[in-house]
Design an enzyme around this catalytic site. Structure first.
Site, short mmCIF file in Angstrom:
data_model
loop_
_atom_site.label_atom_id
_atom_site.label_comp_id
_atom_site.label_asym_id
_atom_site.label_seq_id
_atom_site.Cartn_x
_atom_site.Cartn_y
_atom_site.Cartn_z
N ASP A 25 -5.40 -0.21 5.99
CA ASP A 25 -6.20 -0.55 7.17
C ASP A 25 -7.37 0.42 7.35
OD1 ASP A 25 -4.17 -2.34 7.38
OD2 ASP A 25 -3.17 -1.34 9.06
N GLY A 62 -2.65 -5.48 19.01
CA GLY A 62 -1.32 -6.04 18.77
C GLY A 62 -1.37 -7.36 18.02
N ASP A 99 0.82 -1.23 0.00
CA ASP A 99 0.00 0.00 0.00
C ASP A 99 0.84 1.27 0.00
OD1 ASP A 99 0.70 -0.27 2.73
OD2 ASP A 99 -1.33 0.11 3.47
#
Ligand code: GLA
Length: 388
Positions: free
Chosen positions: A177, A127, A41
């Protein structure tokens, strides 16, 4: 793990108890897994994430006094109280830096946002490489968009969230994201060109094909901000500069060998090889899905993992163990997903082999003395939306 540990009503109630008034609304934004297209990306390339049913919920109400209050049901500690005109980028802001950064980015873009009270509850594992930070940012952006009637497009909100993460939090992530959390739709994977944000919703109902996509969270916490991510990104930029192209996306797969001969630095060369072959794998997966050859996607995923492990060097022993064990136990293919250095892997598997593969992975982790992994099925879910 449940898809939402706290319902919107519970979050609204929590808001009421904290702030002594009802919220103006509750918004949700999901985490994601990426099917294929890793570390492409920030090279203007292609990605193919799908949203998970796990969301960050944000209950919110506007204020008129220029103050931002932030509280999380998941993090011990009190309420952050910040003045809008004093919001400054900087390290070590903790979780509150993500929503504060979004407000900062909206204001920096000249948008008419005032103060607000926000209360969050997240069901996205942190995480785990499942984009809990992006979900927090996007939930904040959707809430502020609603509170102040901004009328922003999903892509614009995703861009502003990326700006917050890059320049307020200090993590040089790409756009995948945030776009996944903002724009995915249920039952689909999002085929996204990260250069111009052209998108296509690709039907992705594996059950029709008797298949399943497992997510295996290795429980190894990644530390993307520790510099490894940034250093890979710099290697990619060095590669593009050496080849005289705006971004590695502009290197055609057919010209890869010739391109690699023009790069002296071994580290840069292997990063270029990963990115160019990975973009090619995304187009290959799209071709296979369009042709209904879903099983054939498996080996492409595994090739992607090998490239991330050997060329891009962002895997770790736990992720490699998931991939090797799942494939040996009869999966169609597997790969790490997300930034790497820990986090989660995905496994494409026949539905009737799901239990065998899961057991094999759990046993292998126990034998290796690794923390027990968390395993669940990726159900392609809805992107960010208003719940209440
Ligand atoms: C992290 C970043 C994304 C992307 C992935 C790797 O999730 O936030 O922008 O670069 O790593 O594909």
């Amino acid at each position: 793990m449940t898809s939402s540990t706290e319902s919107a009503e519970t979050v609204a109630k929590g808001f009421q108890e904290l702030y002594g008034r009802a919220p103006d609304g509750v918004w949700a934004a999901p985490g994601r897994v990426n099917l294929i297209g890793e570390h492409t990306d920030y090279n203007d390339g292609f990605v193919m994430p799908l949203a998970l049913p796990h969301t960050v919920l944000a209950a919110a109400a506007s204020r008129t006094d220029g103050i931002l209050r932030l509280h999380s049901a998941d993090v011990p500690g009190g309420t952050y109280e910040l003045r809008l005109d004093e919001l400054e980028p900087g390290p070590d802001g903790g979780w509150a830096a993500y929503p504060a950064g979004v407000l900062w980015a909206l204001r920096a873009a000249g948008l008419p946002v005032g103060g607000a009270d926000l209360h969050f509850a997240s069901a996205v594992p942190t995480g785990a490489g499942l984009s809990s930070s992006a979900a927090l940012e996007v939930a904040t952006a959707f809430a502020l968009d609603g509170l102040f009637s901004l009328g922003l497009s999903r892509a614009r909100m995703a861009r502003l969230c990326q700006h917050a993460e890059n320049d307020f939090v200090g993590m040089p992530c790409g756009i995948m994201d945030q776009m996944a959390s903002a724009s995915c739709t249920s039952g689909h994977a999002l085929y996204l060109d990260t250069r111009d944000l052209t998108e296509r919703q690709v039907p992705f109902d594996l059950t029709v094909h008797g298949l399943c996509l497992l997510v295996v969270d290795t429980r190894v916490k990644h530390t993307l901000a520790d510099g490894a991510y940034a250093s890979r990104r710099r290697s990619c930029e060095a590669g593009a500069a050496a080849l005289g192209v705006p971004a590695l996306r502009d290197v055609a797969h057919a010209e890869l060998d010739a391109a690699l001969r023009r790069i002296d630095d071994e580290e840069v060369r292997s990063c270029v090889r990963h990115v160019v072959t990975e973009d090619h794998r995304v187009t290959e997966v799209i071709r296979l899905l369009d042709a209904g050859q879903v099983r054939a996607v498996g080996p492409v995923l595994t090739q992607g993992h090998i490239s991330l492990r050997d060329d891009f060097r962002v895997s770790c022993p736990e992720l490699d163990l998931v991939v090797d064990t799942a494939n040996a136990a009869g999966a169609l293919g597997a790969r790490m997903t997300g930034g790497g250095f820990g986090g989660s892997a995905i496994v494409l598997v026949d539905q009737d082999r799901t239990e065998d593969v899961t057991r094999a992975v759990r046993d292998a982790f126990a034998r290796a003395d690794f923390t027990a992994p968390r395993v669940f099925t990726a159900v392609p879910s809805e992107g960010a939306h208003r719940v209440v």
